[in-house]
Design a protein around this motif. Structure first.
Motif, PDB file in Angstrom:
ATOM      1  N   ALA A 117       5.696   1.555  -1.652  1.00  0.00           N
ATOM      2  CA  ALA A 117       5.472   0.108  -1.525  1.00  0.00           C
ATOM      3  C   ALA A 117       6.142  -0.643  -2.680  1.00  0.00           C
ATOM      4  CB  ALA A 117       3.968  -0.173  -1.518  1.00  0.00           C
ATOM      5  N   LYS A 118       6.171  -1.939  -2.542  1.00  0.00           N
ATOM      6  CA  LYS A 118       6.681  -2.783  -3.620  1.00  0.00           C
ATOM      7  C   LYS A 118       5.910  -2.494  -4.907  1.00  0.00           C
ATOM      8  CE  LYS A 118       8.022  -6.580  -0.525  1.00  0.00           C
ATOM      9  NZ  LYS A 118       7.748  -7.974  -0.119  1.00  0.00           N
ATOM     10  N   PRO A 119       6.563  -2.583  -6.060  1.00  0.00           N
ATOM     11  CA  PRO A 119       5.938  -2.200  -7.333  1.00  0.00           C
ATOM     12  C   PRO A 119       4.613  -2.894  -7.624  1.00  0.00           C
ATOM     13  CG  PRO A 119       8.291  -2.496  -7.633  1.00  0.00           C
ATOM     14  CD  PRO A 119       7.971  -2.965  -6.249  1.00  0.00           C
ATOM     15  N   GLU A 120       4.433  -4.116  -7.141  1.00  0.00           N
ATOM     16  CA  GLU A 120       3.185  -4.845  -7.439  1.00  0.00           C
ATOM     17  C   GLU A 120       1.993  -4.313  -6.645  1.00  0.00           C
ATOM     18  OE1 GLU A 120       5.539  -7.549  -4.514  1.00  0.00           O
ATOM     19  OE2 GLU A 120       5.965  -6.198  -6.200  1.00  0.00           O
ATOM     20  N   LEU A 121       2.274  -3.509  -5.617  1.00  0.00           N
ATOM     21  CA  LEU A 121       1.195  -2.912  -4.830  1.00  0.00           C
ATOM     22  C   LEU A 121       0.870  -1.544  -5.431  1.00  0.00           C
ATOM     23  CD1 LEU A 121       2.523  -3.825  -1.265  1.00  0.00           C
ATOM     24  CD2 LEU A 121       0.916  -5.110  -2.686  1.00  0.00           C
ATOM     25  N   LYS A 122      -0.350  -1.374  -5.884  1.00  0.00           N
ATOM     26  CA  LYS A 122      -0.701  -0.194  -6.679  1.00  0.00           C
ATOM     27  C   LYS A 122      -1.549   0.834  -5.941  1.00  0.00           C
ATOM     28  CE  LYS A 122       1.369  -1.915 -10.303  1.00  0.00           C
ATOM     29  NZ  LYS A 122       2.682  -1.356 -10.722  1.00  0.00           N
ATOM     30  N   GLU A 123      -2.227   0.433  -4.880  1.00  0.00           N
ATOM     31  CA  GLU A 123      -3.084   1.364  -4.150  1.00  0.00           C
ATOM     32  C   GLU A 123      -3.075   1.021  -2.670  1.00  0.00           C
ATOM     33  OE1 GLU A 123      -7.478  -0.466  -4.714  1.00  0.00           O
ATOM     34  OE2 GLU A 123      -6.637   0.523  -6.484  1.00  0.00           O
ATOM     35  N   VAL A 124      -3.556   1.967  -1.860  1.00  0.00           N
ATOM     36  CA  VAL A 124      -3.503   1.795  -0.413  1.00  0.00           C
ATOM     37  C   VAL A 124      -4.241   0.543   0.041  1.00  0.00           C
ATOM     38  CG1 VAL A 124      -4.141   2.830   1.801  1.00  0.00           C
ATOM     39  CG2 VAL A 124      -3.219   4.276  -0.017  1.00  0.00           C
ATOM     40  N   ARG A 125      -5.355   0.225  -0.594  1.00  0.00           N
ATOM     41  CA  ARG A 125      -6.121  -0.964  -0.206  1.00  0.00           C
ATOM     42  C   ARG A 125      -5.302  -2.248  -0.346  1.00  0.00           C
ATOM     43  NH1 ARG A 125     -10.638  -1.234   2.737  1.00  0.00           N
ATOM     44  NH2 ARG A 125     -10.809  -3.309   1.826  1.00  0.00           N
ATOM     45  N   ASP A 126      -4.281  -2.213  -1.207  1.00  0.00           N
ATOM     46  CA  ASP A 126      -3.426  -3.393  -1.392  1.00  0.00           C
ATOM     47  C   ASP A 126      -2.555  -3.680  -0.167  1.00  0.00           C
ATOM     48  OD1 ASP A 126      -4.419  -3.728  -3.951  1.00  0.00           O
ATOM     49  OD2 ASP A 126      -2.766  -2.625  -4.909  1.00  0.00           O
ATOM     50  N   LEU A 127      -2.552  -2.767   0.804  1.00  0.00           N
ATOM     51  CA  LEU A 127      -1.723  -2.956   1.994  1.00  0.00           C
ATOM     52  C   LEU A 127      -2.397  -3.823   3.055  1.00  0.00           C
ATOM     53  CD1 LEU A 127      -0.239   0.648   2.391  1.00  0.00           C
ATOM     54  CD2 LEU A 127       0.855  -1.380   1.423  1.00  0.00           C
ATOM     55  N   GLU A 128      -3.590  -4.256   2.796  1.00  0.00           N
ATOM     56  CA  GLU A 128      -4.272  -5.148   3.744  1.00  0.00           C
ATOM     57  C   GLU A 128      -3.461  -6.422   3.941  1.00  0.00           C
ATOM     58  OE1 GLU A 128      -8.686  -7.074   4.613  1.00  0.00           O
ATOM     59  OE2 GLU A 128      -8.313  -5.965   2.749  1.00  0.00           O
ATOM     60  N   GLU A 172      14.992  -2.063   3.722  1.00  0.00           N
ATOM     61  CA  GLU A 172      14.057  -3.054   4.270  1.00  0.00           C
ATOM     62  C   GLU A 172      13.153  -3.620   3.175  1.00  0.00           C
ATOM     63  OE1 GLU A 172      13.266  -3.967   7.683  1.00  0.00           O
ATOM     64  OE2 GLU A 172      15.107  -3.024   8.402  1.00  0.00           O
ATOM     65  N   LEU A 173      12.754  -2.785   2.224  1.00  0.00           N
ATOM     66  CA  LEU A 173      11.954  -3.266   1.088  1.00  0.00           C
ATOM     67  C   LEU A 173      12.757  -4.247   0.242  1.00  0.00           C
ATOM     68  CD1 LEU A 173      10.241   0.066  -0.034  1.00  0.00           C
ATOM     69  CD2 LEU A 173       9.034  -1.991   0.716  1.00  0.00           C
ATOM     70  N   GLU A 174      13.994  -3.920  -0.020  1.00  0.00           N
ATOM     71  CA  GLU A 174      14.830  -4.776  -0.864  1.00  0.00           C
ATOM     72  C   GLU A 174      15.164  -6.097  -0.183  1.00  0.00           C
ATOM     73  OE1 GLU A 174      18.117  -2.308  -2.072  1.00  0.00           O
ATOM     74  OE2 GLU A 174      16.923  -1.388  -3.677  1.00  0.00           O
ATOM     75  N   GLN A 175      15.221  -6.070   1.147  1.00  0.00           N
ATOM     76  CA  GLN A 175      15.478  -7.315   1.886  1.00  0.00           C
ATOM     77  C   GLN A 175      14.210  -8.140   2.087  1.00  0.00           C
ATOM     78  OE1 GLN A 175      17.381  -6.023   5.511  1.00  0.00           O
ATOM     79  NE2 GLN A 175      19.038  -4.995   4.405  1.00  0.00           N
ATOM     80  N   LEU A 190      15.279   8.401  -2.809  1.00  0.00           N
ATOM     81  CA  LEU A 190      15.861   7.116  -3.188  1.00  0.00           C
ATOM     82  C   LEU A 190      14.777   6.128  -3.615  1.00  0.00           C
ATOM     83  CD1 LEU A 190      18.322   5.251  -3.413  1.00  0.00           C
ATOM     84  CD2 LEU A 190      18.048   4.720  -0.979  1.00  0.00           C
ATOM     85  N   ALA A 191      13.667   6.092  -2.869  1.00  0.00           N
ATOM     86  CA  ALA A 191      12.569   5.179  -3.197  1.00  0.00           C
ATOM     87  C   ALA A 191      12.001   5.470  -4.579  1.00  0.00           C
ATOM     88  CB  ALA A 191      11.465   5.282  -2.146  1.00  0.00           C
ATOM     89  N   GLN A 192      11.882   6.747  -4.916  1.00  0.00           N
ATOM     90  CA  GLN A 192      11.381   7.115  -6.237  1.00  0.00           C
ATOM     91  C   GLN A 192      12.367   6.718  -7.325  1.00  0.00           C
ATOM     92  OE1 GLN A 192      10.581  11.309  -5.180  1.00  0.00           O
ATOM     93  NE2 GLN A 192       8.455  10.950  -5.796  1.00  0.00           N
ATOM     94  N   GLN A 193      13.647   6.907  -7.066  1.00  0.00           N
ATOM     95  CA  GLN A 193      14.662   6.514  -8.038  1.00  0.00           C
ATOM     96  C   GLN A 193      14.665   5.013  -8.276  1.00  0.00           C
ATOM     97  OE1 GLN A 193      18.307   8.316  -6.392  1.00  0.00           O
ATOM     98  NE2 GLN A 193      18.351   9.653  -8.187  1.00  0.00           N
ATOM     99  N   LYS A 194      14.353   4.260  -7.237  1.00  0.00           N
ATOM    100  CA  LYS A 194      14.361   2.795  -7.333  1.00  0.00           C
ATOM    101  C   LYS A 194      13.075   2.254  -7.950  1.00  0.00           C
ATOM    102  CE  LYS A 194      18.194   1.555  -4.912  1.00  0.00           C
ATOM    103  NZ  LYS A 194      19.166   0.493  -5.246  1.00  0.00           N
ATOM    104  N   GLY A 195      12.100   3.110  -8.199  1.00  0.00           N
ATOM    105  CA  GLY A 195      10.878   2.680  -8.873  1.00  0.00           C
ATOM    106  C   GLY A 195       9.813   2.084  -7.975  1.00  0.00           C
ATOM    107  N   TYR A 196       9.856   2.370  -6.680  1.00  0.00           N
ATOM    108  CA  TYR A 196       8.816   1.848  -5.794  1.00  0.00           C
ATOM    109  C   TYR A 196       7.520   2.630  -5.980  1.00  0.00           C
ATOM    110  CZ  TYR A 196      12.223  -1.154  -3.560  1.00  0.00           C
ATOM    111  OH  TYR A 196      13.150  -2.126  -3.337  1.00  0.00           O
ATOM    112  N   SER A 197       6.407   1.982  -5.735  1.00  0.00           N
ATOM    113  CA  SER A 197       5.098   2.602  -5.918  1.00  0.00           C
ATOM    114  C   SER A 197       4.866   3.676  -4.862  1.00  0.00           C
ATOM    115  CB  SER A 197       3.982   1.553  -5.795  1.00  0.00           C
ATOM    116  OG  SER A 197       4.095   0.578  -6.802  1.00  0.00           O
ATOM    117  N   LEU A 198       4.347   4.810  -5.307  1.00  0.00           N
ATOM    118  CA  LEU A 198       3.972   5.869  -4.381  1.00  0.00           C
ATOM    119  C   LEU A 198       2.456   5.779  -4.193  1.00  0.00           C
ATOM    120  CD1 LEU A 198       5.258   9.532  -4.520  1.00  0.00           C
ATOM    121  CD2 LEU A 198       3.027   8.904  -3.625  1.00  0.00           C
ATOM    122  N   LEU A 199       2.044   5.350  -3.005  1.00  0.00           N
ATOM    123  CA  LEU A 199       0.634   5.055  -2.772  1.00  0.00           C
ATOM    124  C   LEU A 199      -0.148   6.230  -2.195  1.00  0.00           C
ATOM    125  CD1 LEU A 199       0.756   1.430  -1.291  1.00  0.00           C
ATOM    126  CD2 LEU A 199       0.721   2.172  -3.684  1.00  0.00           C
ATOM    127  N   ALA A 200       0.489   7.068  -1.404  1.00  0.00           N
ATOM    128  CA  ALA A 200      -0.235   8.166  -0.758  1.00  0.00           C
ATOM    129  C   ALA A 200       0.760   9.194  -0.259  1.00  0.00           C
ATOM    130  CB  ALA A 200      -1.078   7.640   0.406  1.00  0.00           C
TER     131      ALA A 200
END
Length: 273
Positions: A117-128, A172-175, A190-200
């Protein structure tokens, strides 16, 4: 030339022609197996390159496609004899009238399938209320995301979904078209290299994503010996991967045109069976 010699020569020629025709008829077509760029089942390329298929007397043509759903479509349209897929998708294919049979279990995902997820989203509950990319409605990807979110207290009406290929999630995240997505293989790396949050990850529901090789029942009935030879070759390739890690990673990386680091991470992200 006497008439007897003439007829003998003619008879020999006819026998030779019939023999050649029979040999041509008996020559089998290669068995086609579809696969995408996920490293977990990359040992199929090892079986090909190291000659295990040939040693076991079976001719195999590997059909590589970048996108998983494209492989499943080719299989459903009878363009392939077999395909690597997730077990739940094999069940779904059978339910749609595609006479699918699982013949080989490759592995199950541990950290191979994740939600990023986007870096500002830190946990699964943030996907609401957020948009999540999945790889196909009613697919294993859809089931994986639903299962993870339900485990964290979110039901299907609490978020939105968009059909996005796993290898396109970062774009799609970057757009800004999605807020999170299911990724695996090169897309995950690639997502890990770009620094996106790994939620689950799939590790939260062990065995939910089990990778298999399936064939159409027709080819199994017509060529059971070849199917057995393919299975034997894959087990030999898996063993080679265990004992010759560096060469195995290099073979898979060349085949799917990925980096060795990415392939190595992909192999470690599954549990082989």
């Amino acid at each position: 030339m006497s008439r007897i010699k003439y007829f003998l020569a003619l008879l020999i020629a006819m026998v030779f022609m019939v023999g050649c025709a029979q040999e041509k008829l008996e020559k089998k077509k290669p068995i086609t197996i579809g696969v995408d760029v996920f490293p977990g089942w990359g040992h199929v390329f090892i079986a090909q390159e190291k000659g295990f298929f040939k040693k076991n007397g079976v001719d195999v043509e590997i059909v590589l496609t970048e996108k998983y759903l494209a492989v499943q479509d080719q299989f459903a349209n009878n363009e392939l004899d077999g395909a690597f897929m997730v077990y739940t998708d094999a069940i779904y294919a059978y339910s749609r009238g595609i006479d699918t049979r699982v013949v080989y279990i490759s592995d199950y995902s541990i950290s191979g399938d994740v939600i990023v997820a986007k870096p500002e989203l830190k946990e699964v509950r943030d996907l609401e209320g957020k948009i999540i990319g999945i790889e196909g409605i009613n697919s294993f990807s859809h089931m994986f995301v639903l299962s993870i979110l339900e485990k964290h207290g979110l039901s299907e009406g609490d978020f939105f979904i968009k059909n996005v290929n796993a290898q396109d999630v970062v774009d799609e995240l970057e757009q800004g078209d999605i807020d999170a997505g299911h990724v695996y293989g090169p897309g995950k790396f690639l997502a890990q290299q770009k620094g996106y949050s790994l939620l689950a990850s799939a590790e939260e529901i062990e065995g939910i994503i089990t990778d298999v090789l399936s064939f159409h029942n027709k080819i199994i009935n017509e060529r059971p010996g070849d199917i057995k030879a393919i299975i034997k070759s894959l087990f030999e390739a898996k063993k080679f991967q265990e004992t010759n890690r560096k060469e195995a990673v290099a073979i898979i990386a060349r085949a799917i045109q990925d980096t060795q680091d990415s392939v190595s991470v992909g192999i470690d992200a599954v549990k082989y069976i």
